[in-house]
Design an enzyme around this catalytic site. Structure first.
Site, PDB file in Angstrom:
ATOM      1  N   HIS A 105      39.668  66.331  31.747  1.00 42.17           N
ATOM      2  CA  HIS A 105      39.556  66.077  30.318  1.00 42.17           C
ATOM      3  C   HIS A 105      39.143  64.637  30.053  1.00 42.17           C
ATOM      4  CE1 HIS A 105      41.534  65.412  26.188  1.00 42.17           C
ATOM      5  NE2 HIS A 105      40.334  65.915  26.015  1.00 42.17           N
ATOM      6  N   HIS A 124      47.230  64.461  28.108  1.00 41.28           N
ATOM      7  CA  HIS A 124      47.272  65.426  27.005  1.00 41.28           C
ATOM      8  C   HIS A 124      47.767  66.778  27.508  1.00 41.28           C
ATOM      9  CE1 HIS A 124      43.966  62.474  26.416  1.00 41.28           C
ATOM     10  NE2 HIS A 124      44.671  62.232  25.337  1.00 41.28           N
TER      11      HIS A 124
HETATM   12 FE1  FES Z   1      44.274  65.191  30.996  1.00 40.87          FE
HETATM   13 FE2  FES Z   1      43.546  64.749  28.516  1.00 40.87          FE
HETATM   14  S1  FES Z   1      43.294  63.445  30.209  1.00 40.87           S
HETATM   15  S2  FES Z   1      44.536  66.488  29.324  1.00 40.87           S
END
Ligand code: FES
Length: 175
Positions: A105, A124
Site C-alpha cells: 500500500h 493502515h
Molecule cells: Fe500498509 Fe497502508 S502502508 S496498509
C-alpha cells in the site's frame, strides 16, 4: 446584421489561418530526417532475477520469521517454514515460503503474526495470508504481497530466483 456578417468573416479568416499553421506543422514533421525523430524506448518486459542463497533449511525454525533481503539488501523480506505444504512452498515438505515485507500500500514494514500466519501492516492495517501466497485478506493495499520463487538444493540451501509481484516503490524489482 452587417456587423454580424463582419464578425463571421473575421472568424472564418482566423480559422483558415489556424489551418494553414497546422498544415505547415505537419509538413515540417514529415520533412524531419529519420534520425531526428524520437523513437520510443523498447519496454523492459523481461526481468533477469539473481539466484541468491538466502539460508539453509537448518537455519529455519518452524513458524519463526527469518529476515532476508531479495533481490538486493534494500528489499527486506522474510523466509518462513510453515510446517505444512502451502501455495508456492519449496523444500522437501513444500512448506518454505518467502515474501517481501514492504507493504504494497504505502511501504510500511510488515510484522509477522505466528498465531494466524499473516504479515500485518501497522500503517493502515492491511493483512496478508502467508499460507495463501501472500493474498491480501484485509485492508487498503491493492495487490497481494510479492512472494519469492524459491528453490532448495540437495544440500538444503534455499535460493530465491524471482518474485511474482512488484515490490512497493520500485519500477522494476531488479534495479
Ligand atoms: Fe500498509 Fe497502508 S502502508 S496498509
Amino acid at each position: 446584421m452587417d456587423r454580424c456578417n463582419r464578425l463571421v468573416d473575421v472568424g472564418r479568416r482566423q480559422f483558415l489561418r489556424g489551418g494553414a499553421f497546422a498544415a505547415a506543422g505537419v509538413a515540417t514533421a514529415v520533412a524531419l530526417p529519420a534520425q531526428a525523430q524520437t523513437k520510443a524506448a523498447p519496454g523492459l518486459a523481461l526481468v533477469e532475477y539473481p539466484s541468491n542463497k538466502l539460508a539453509n533449511i537448518a537455519d529455519l525454525k518452524p513458524n519463526e520469521p527469518f529476515d532476508v533481503g531479495y533481490p538486493d539488501e534494500n528489499a527486506p523480506g522474510v523466509l518462513l517454514k510453515l510446517g505444512m505444504k502451502v501455495e508456492g512452498g519449496a523444500g522437501p515438505d513444500g512448506d518454505i515460503v518467502g515474501f517481501s515485507t514492504i507493504c504494497p500500500h504505502k511501504g510500511f514494514p510488515l510484522n509477522y503474526n505466528a498465531e494466524d500466519r499473516t504479515l500485518n501492516c501497522p500503517g493502515h492495517y492491511s493483512r496478508f495470508d502467508c499460507e495463501a501466497g501472500g493474498q491480501q485478506i484485509w485492508g487498503q493495499a491493492t495487490q497481494n504481497l510479492p512472494q519469492y520463487l524459491l528453490r532448495v538444493d540437495d544440500k538444503g540451501d534455499v535460493f530465491a530466483e524471482g518474485l511474482d509481484e512488484l515490490i512497493y516503490g520500485r519500477l522494476s524489482n531488479v534495479l
